[in-house]
Design a protein around this motif. Structure first.
Motif: not given
Length: 69
Positions: A14-33
């Motif tokens: 989708l071409g998204l950064s970790q922060p942008a992708y995390a925002a879609i799921a209403s979570t943090t970059k740390q959680t996505l990691f």
């Protein structure tokens, strides 16, 4: 391939950064990691939000694409 690896693959597709992708799921970059490294996994509400953002959730969960790329 693990769920976390498929999740990362979808984010990159989708071409998204970790922060942008995390925002879609209403979570943090740390959680996505944590998801991408297999320490934890998204819940149903988060997967639904990611699906709304274009993620092929069937692929993330099962490894089977809902539609060919």
């Amino acid at each position: 391939m693990t769920l976390g690896a498929r999740l990362r693959e979808e984010r990159e597709r989708l071409g998204l950064s970790q922060p942008a992708y995390a925002a879609i799921a209403s979570t943090t970059k740390q959680t996505l990691f944590s998801w991408e490294t297999g320490k934890t996994a998204p819940d149903g509400f988060q997967l639904a939000a990611l699906a709304d953002g274009g993620t092929d959730v069937l692929y993330v969960v099962t490894g089977e694409r809902s539609q060919p790329l």
